[in-house]
Design a protein around this motif. Sequence first.
Motif, PDB file in Angstrom:
ATOM      1  N   VAL A  60       0.855  -1.185   0.000  1.00  0.00           N
ATOM      2  CA  VAL A  60       0.000   0.000   0.000  1.00  0.00           C
ATOM      3  C   VAL A  60       0.890   1.233   0.000  1.00  0.00           C
ATOM      4  N   ARG A  61       0.465   2.256  -0.733  1.00  0.00           N
ATOM      5  CA  ARG A  61       1.208   3.517  -0.751  1.00  0.00           C
ATOM      6  C   ARG A  61       0.238   4.684  -0.650  1.00  0.00           C
ATOM      7  N   GLY A  62       0.646   5.705   0.088  1.00  0.00           N
ATOM      8  CA  GLY A  62      -0.080   6.962   0.142  1.00  0.00           C
ATOM      9  C   GLY A  62       0.860   8.101  -0.178  1.00  0.00           C
ATOM     10  N   ARG A  63       0.417   9.049  -1.002  1.00  0.00           N
ATOM     11  CA  ARG A  63       1.275  10.166  -1.421  1.00  0.00           C
ATOM     12  C   ARG A  63       0.504  11.474  -1.348  1.00  0.00           C
ATOM     13  N   LEU A  64       1.180  12.514  -0.844  1.00  0.00           N
ATOM     14  CA  LEU A  64       0.628  13.865  -0.801  1.00  0.00           C
ATOM     15  C   LEU A  64       1.616  14.828  -1.453  1.00  0.00           C
ATOM     16  N   ASN A  65       1.109  15.655  -2.361  1.00  0.00           N
ATOM     17  CA  ASN A  65       1.918  16.671  -3.017  1.00  0.00           C
ATOM     18  C   ASN A  65       1.384  18.055  -2.651  1.00  0.00           C
ATOM     19  N   PHE A  66       2.275  18.941  -2.244  1.00  0.00           N
ATOM     20  CA  PHE A  66       1.920  20.330  -1.942  1.00  0.00           C
ATOM     21  C   PHE A  66       2.695  21.227  -2.913  1.00  0.00           C
TER      22      PHE A  66
END
Length: 375
Positions: free
Chosen positions: A91-97
């Motif tokens: 599982v992977r979670g990614r956040l880009n700002f």
Amino acid sequence: MTIKSLLLGSAASLVAVSGAQAADAIIIEPEPVEYVRVCDAYGAGFYYIPGTETCLSINGYVRFQLGFSTDDDAANNGLYGFEDDTYNASVRGRLNFDARSETEFGTLRSYLRIQGDLAPDLDSTIGEDGNVDMEAAYIQLGGLVMGYRGSFYSVDGMSDVYGDDTMNDGSGSDTILVGYTYAANGLAIGISVEDDDTNDFAPDVVGYVSYGWDAFGLFAAVAYDEEVTVTDDDGWAAKIGATYATDRFGFKLIGLYADSGNAHAPGTGDGELGDLGGTAFGGGAEWSVIASMEYAATDNLTLALSGQYFWDFYEVADPFDGTGVDGYQVEAAMVWEPVENFSILTGVAYRDLVDEPDGADDGELEGVIRFTRSF
């Protein structure tokens, strides 16, 4: 005077008093609310930060995948890095700002990517409790960029391959760098100094030039590795490529060269292949060519096919010494998007050596199915 008259008089008096008090009441107006405004200067998904002229986009994805591998050694060295005898759940979670604003020197931008992975079947590399890392963090002002991001050797993504981008174009891992890019009328010229993780004062140097017109593109890049791994010698690598892309079809052809198994040699960093030739793929190759294509069969179904051939892998222990061993790898992928922002990728990849040395196993076959919800 009747009781009825008294009641009517009292009611009239109350109404009069109430009306007078209402006329004297002070009404407090609510303060105006500043709602979030859409910022369309940089594309979809940007909003003004209230009280500023800075536009911010927050996006990312969550993905779940399963996979298989015929690789029966401990190196996890197929194109997807899977183990055998398990379904390789992860599982992977990614956040880009992404924050941007305009200045007299051009666009001022700051970018931050946070990513976490959880892969219980691959606990030797990630850990059973997963990890959370800073995958990118950099500042841009006009053409100047500084921070942690991908190498300029990727030519601003032009040499990225279709499908799951499993082919190795020598771009290497993300690194700390300072670079500048001049771009005008389809022409881009970039140069950067990049940290090579050798703890000295001499960085690596990378430069590229690219030109795009209509559906076509050309690019070339060169990289100087100040200290090749396990040696005190320097090395260099180069690539040239051509691209063609329309709404439905895309194609890339890339040629690569390296004088040693340096940080930008094609195949470097793909891991030693254990039973599959020992030193092959891990130290990179002298020459390589990549062909990659993508076709949008429908509005929500995309097919991709990529292949790469390597000539003369370098020894891992001595990256200036060739092994005389060649190799190749291929991948076929399909991406289906049944609804907006939800995609399903299925891929199959195969890697093998040509004229395997004594004791080498057969090639490695791997497959993946990946579910991604982006936002």
